[in-house]
Design a protein around this motif. Structure first.
Motif, mmCIF file in Angstrom:
data_model
loop_
_atom_site.group_PDB
_atom_site.id
_atom_site.type_symbol
_atom_site.label_atom_id
_atom_site.label_comp_id
_atom_site.label_asym_id
_atom_site.label_seq_id
_atom_site.Cartn_x
_atom_site.Cartn_y
_atom_site.Cartn_z
ATOM 1 N N MET A 85 0.822 -1.204 0.000
ATOM 2 C CA MET A 85 0.000 0.000 0.000
ATOM 3 C C MET A 85 0.857 1.255 0.000
ATOM 4 S SD MET A 85 -2.950 1.294 -0.228
ATOM 5 C CE MET A 85 -4.061 -0.082 0.107
ATOM 6 N N ALA A 86 2.026 1.198 0.666
ATOM 7 C CA ALA A 86 2.920 2.351 0.674
ATOM 8 C C ALA A 86 3.393 2.676 -0.740
ATOM 9 C CB ALA A 86 4.116 2.080 1.586
ATOM 10 N N VAL A 87 3.737 1.651 -1.516
ATOM 11 C CA VAL A 87 4.177 1.875 -2.892
ATOM 12 C C VAL A 87 3.051 2.485 -3.724
ATOM 13 C CG1 VAL A 87 4.899 0.750 -5.031
ATOM 14 C CG2 VAL A 87 5.945 0.101 -2.866
ATOM 15 N N ARG A 139 8.847 19.481 -2.041
ATOM 16 C CA ARG A 139 8.218 19.874 -0.769
ATOM 17 C C ARG A 139 6.841 19.206 -0.621
ATOM 18 N NH1 ARG A 139 8.548 23.920 3.168
ATOM 19 N NH2 ARG A 139 6.999 23.365 4.747
ATOM 20 N N PHE A 140 6.067 19.205 -1.698
ATOM 21 C CA PHE A 140 4.753 18.557 -1.678
ATOM 22 C C PHE A 140 4.877 17.064 -1.386
ATOM 23 C CE2 PHE A 140 1.804 15.971 -4.222
ATOM 24 C CZ PHE A 140 0.593 16.309 -3.624
ATOM 25 N N ILE A 141 5.825 16.395 -2.045
ATOM 26 C CA ILE A 141 5.972 14.947 -1.907
ATOM 27 C C ILE A 141 6.340 14.564 -0.474
ATOM 28 C CG2 ILE A 141 7.392 12.961 -2.575
ATOM 29 C CD1 ILE A 141 7.501 14.247 -5.413
ATOM 30 N N ILE A 142 7.308 15.245 0.143
ATOM 31 C CA ILE A 142 7.699 14.856 1.495
ATOM 32 C C ILE A 142 6.577 15.146 2.485
ATOM 33 C CG2 ILE A 142 8.889 17.037 1.989
ATOM 34 C CD1 ILE A 142 9.714 13.483 3.304
ATOM 35 N N ASP A 143 5.846 16.230 2.302
ATOM 36 C CA ASP A 143 4.720 16.517 3.195
ATOM 37 C C ASP A 143 3.640 15.445 3.071
ATOM 38 O OD1 ASP A 143 5.947 18.765 4.163
ATOM 39 O OD2 ASP A 143 4.727 20.195 3.035
ATOM 40 N N GLU A 144 3.368 14.992 1.837
ATOM 41 C CA GLU A 144 2.358 13.960 1.627
ATOM 42 C C GLU A 144 2.813 12.601 2.160
ATOM 43 O OE1 GLU A 144 -0.906 14.081 0.269
ATOM 44 O OE2 GLU A 144 -0.457 16.125 0.913
ATOM 45 N N ILE A 145 4.105 12.313 2.042
ATOM 46 C CA ILE A 145 4.626 11.061 2.602
ATOM 47 C C ILE A 145 4.377 11.021 4.104
ATOM 48 C CG2 ILE A 145 6.754 9.797 3.156
ATOM 49 C CD1 ILE A 145 7.808 10.604 0.396
ATOM 50 N N LYS A 146 4.694 12.110 4.779
ATOM 51 C CA LYS A 146 4.524 12.164 6.223
ATOM 52 C C LYS A 146 3.049 12.128 6.613
ATOM 53 C CE LYS A 146 8.823 14.513 7.449
ATOM 54 N NZ LYS A 146 9.180 13.622 8.583
ATOM 55 N N ALA A 147 2.181 12.659 5.744
ATOM 56 C CA ALA A 147 0.770 12.768 6.089
ATOM 57 C C ALA A 147 -0.030 11.504 5.803
ATOM 58 C CB ALA A 147 0.145 13.949 5.340
ATOM 59 N N SER A 148 0.300 10.777 4.728
ATOM 60 C CA SER A 148 -0.663 9.770 4.274
ATOM 61 C C SER A 148 -0.097 8.425 3.856
ATOM 62 C CB SER A 148 -1.462 10.341 3.087
ATOM 63 O OG SER A 148 -0.609 10.618 1.987
ATOM 64 N N VAL A 149 1.215 8.236 3.879
ATOM 65 C CA VAL A 149 1.779 6.937 3.485
ATOM 66 C C VAL A 149 1.885 6.046 4.723
ATOM 67 C CG1 VAL A 149 3.795 5.774 2.504
ATOM 68 C CG2 VAL A 149 3.029 7.962 1.557
ATOM 69 N N GLU A 168 1.968 16.217 10.262
ATOM 70 C CA GLU A 168 1.259 16.245 8.985
ATOM 71 C C GLU A 168 0.153 15.192 8.947
ATOM 72 O OE1 GLU A 168 5.474 17.642 8.157
ATOM 73 O OE2 GLU A 168 4.515 16.045 9.313
ATOM 74 N N PHE A 169 0.382 14.052 9.627
ATOM 75 C CA PHE A 169 -0.621 12.999 9.649
ATOM 76 C C PHE A 169 -1.889 13.461 10.358
ATOM 77 C CE2 PHE A 169 -2.688 9.563 12.000
ATOM 78 C CZ PHE A 169 -3.038 8.720 10.970
ATOM 79 N N PHE A 170 -1.719 14.168 11.472
ATOM 80 C CA PHE A 170 -2.892 14.640 12.207
ATOM 81 C C PHE A 170 -3.695 15.632 11.372
ATOM 82 C CE2 PHE A 170 -0.102 13.288 15.723
ATOM 83 C CZ PHE A 170 -0.963 12.405 16.347
ATOM 84 N N ARG A 171 -3.004 16.512 10.640
ATOM 85 C CA ARG A 171 -3.708 17.471 9.782
ATOM 86 C C ARG A 171 -4.421 16.748 8.656
ATOM 87 N NH1 ARG A 171 1.071 20.562 10.631
ATOM 88 N NH2 ARG A 171 1.896 20.004 8.578
ATOM 89 N N GLY A 182 -3.527 6.080 3.120
ATOM 90 C CA GLY A 182 -3.028 4.949 2.360
ATOM 91 C C GLY A 182 -3.860 4.602 1.153
ATOM 92 N N SER A 183 -4.969 5.335 0.909
ATOM 93 C CA SER A 183 -5.785 5.017 -0.262
ATOM 94 C C SER A 183 -5.081 5.479 -1.520
ATOM 95 C CB SER A 183 -7.150 5.702 -0.154
ATOM 96 O OG SER A 183 -7.001 7.100 -0.131
ATOM 97 N N ASP A 184 -5.314 4.782 -2.633
ATOM 98 C CA ASP A 184 -4.667 5.171 -3.877
ATOM 99 C C ASP A 184 -5.684 5.884 -4.754
ATOM 100 O OD1 ASP A 184 -5.915 2.538 -4.230
ATOM 101 O OD2 ASP A 184 -5.201 2.750 -6.272
ATOM 102 N N ASP A 185 -5.269 6.254 -5.943
ATOM 103 C CA ASP A 185 -6.114 7.071 -6.815
ATOM 104 C C ASP A 185 -6.936 6.225 -7.782
ATOM 105 O OD1 ASP A 185 -4.140 6.140 -8.416
ATOM 106 O OD2 ASP A 185 -3.378 8.103 -9.041
ATOM 107 N N GLY A 186 -7.034 4.935 -7.524
ATOM 108 C CA GLY A 186 -7.859 4.076 -8.359
ATOM 109 C C GLY A 186 -7.129 3.463 -9.538
ATOM 110 N N LYS A 187 -5.840 3.795 -9.726
ATOM 111 C CA LYS A 187 -5.097 3.234 -10.849
ATOM 112 C C LYS A 187 -4.751 1.775 -10.575
ATOM 113 C CE LYS A 187 -2.977 7.540 -12.437
ATOM 114 N NZ LYS A 187 -1.716 8.220 -12.726
ATOM 115 N N ASP A 188 -4.657 1.003 -11.658
ATOM 116 C CA ASP A 188 -4.287 -0.404 -11.558
ATOM 117 C C ASP A 188 -2.775 -0.490 -11.463
ATOM 118 O OD1 ASP A 188 -4.018 -3.109 -11.661
ATOM 119 O OD2 ASP A 188 -4.418 -3.268 -13.809
ATOM 120 N N THR A 189 -2.267 -0.554 -10.240
ATOM 121 C CA THR A 189 -0.827 -0.534 -10.024
ATOM 122 C C THR A 189 -0.398 -1.820 -9.350
ATOM 123 O OG1 THR A 189 -0.902 1.857 -9.737
ATOM 124 C CG2 THR A 189 1.084 0.727 -8.994
ATOM 125 N N SER A 190 0.588 -2.532 -9.928
ATOM 126 C CA SER A 190 1.129 -3.724 -9.317
ATOM 127 C C SER A 190 2.560 -3.458 -8.910
ATOM 128 C CB SER A 190 1.084 -4.903 -10.309
ATOM 129 O OG SER A 190 -0.250 -5.151 -10.710
#
Length: 211
Positions: A85-87, A139-149, A168-171, A182-190
């Protein structure tokens, strides 16, 4: 190392290749790695992956283990994750960064297991024609990693240890709800999962249990 890496990354002696080539699809311009069993991040590989003659900027971020926190001496950090799920979530974040800024290649690596003081636990590299886009994307990527991965960090001190959630996770939880983490954007990713080393995703591959 898990499969699905660029040829130059699979064979370090080979001549470095430009990622994706001209007109390469998004999946050819994104490299995601979750490295298990305390495997260090190969920063040179990730820099080589995003480098391209059309880009005048490569922005990077390296998160390292610091020696103190809140006045306490830190011995080490320990990371755990739900790797598949992290990937998927990291791929979604990379895709979102492309929708917001004109970046070319995106490369993200995160270690699991023990990370000693001074060592990198996460590394991000993004290339773009001009610096503003890649700097903003990193900057966006590291903030999102901390918040939602779904990656969790334990801080080990001289006098104890504690699992820590990022601010960032609490926000993120307040605005999106815990069910979104941890939800993804609906793409078929393996992804390819190698439990002895980690998992990486460059192009689509089937899920493989290598244990």
């Amino acid at each position: 190392m898990a499969a699905a890496l660029p040829p130059s990354a699979q064979n370090p002696s080979a001549e470095p290749e430009e990622s994706g080539g001209e007109g390469g699809g998004e999946e050819d311009l994104t490299l995601i790695e979750i490295l298990e069993d305390s495997v260090p991040i190969d920063i040179t590989k990730h820099m080589r992956f995003v480098r391209h003659e059309s880009c005048g900027a490569i922005a990077t971020f390296a998160g390292t283990t610091r020696s103190t926190f809140a006045g306490k001496a830190v011995l080490r950090l320990i990371y755990e994750a739900y790797a598949p799920m992290a990937v998927k979530r990291l791929l979604s974040i990379a895709s979102t960064s492309r929708s917001r800024w004109p970046v070319r290649s995106v490369s993200i690596a995160h270690r699991l297991g023990t990370v000693a003081v001074g060592e990198e636990s996460v590394f991000i590299a993004v290339s773009s024609v001009h610096r503003d886009a890649s700097l903003a994307a990193v900057r966006f990527i590291i903030d999102e990693i901390k918040a939602s991965v779904p990656i969790w960090k334990k801080e080990v001190f001289l006098d104890g240890e504690v699992w820590k959630e990022n601010s960032e996770f609490f926000r993120f939880r307040e605005t999106a709800g815990e069910g979104q983490v941890g939800s993804d954007d609906g793409k078929d990713t393996s992804v390819n999962i190698d439990k002895s080393r980690g998992c990486s995703c460059h192009t689509k591959v089937k899920v493989t249990d290598c244990s």
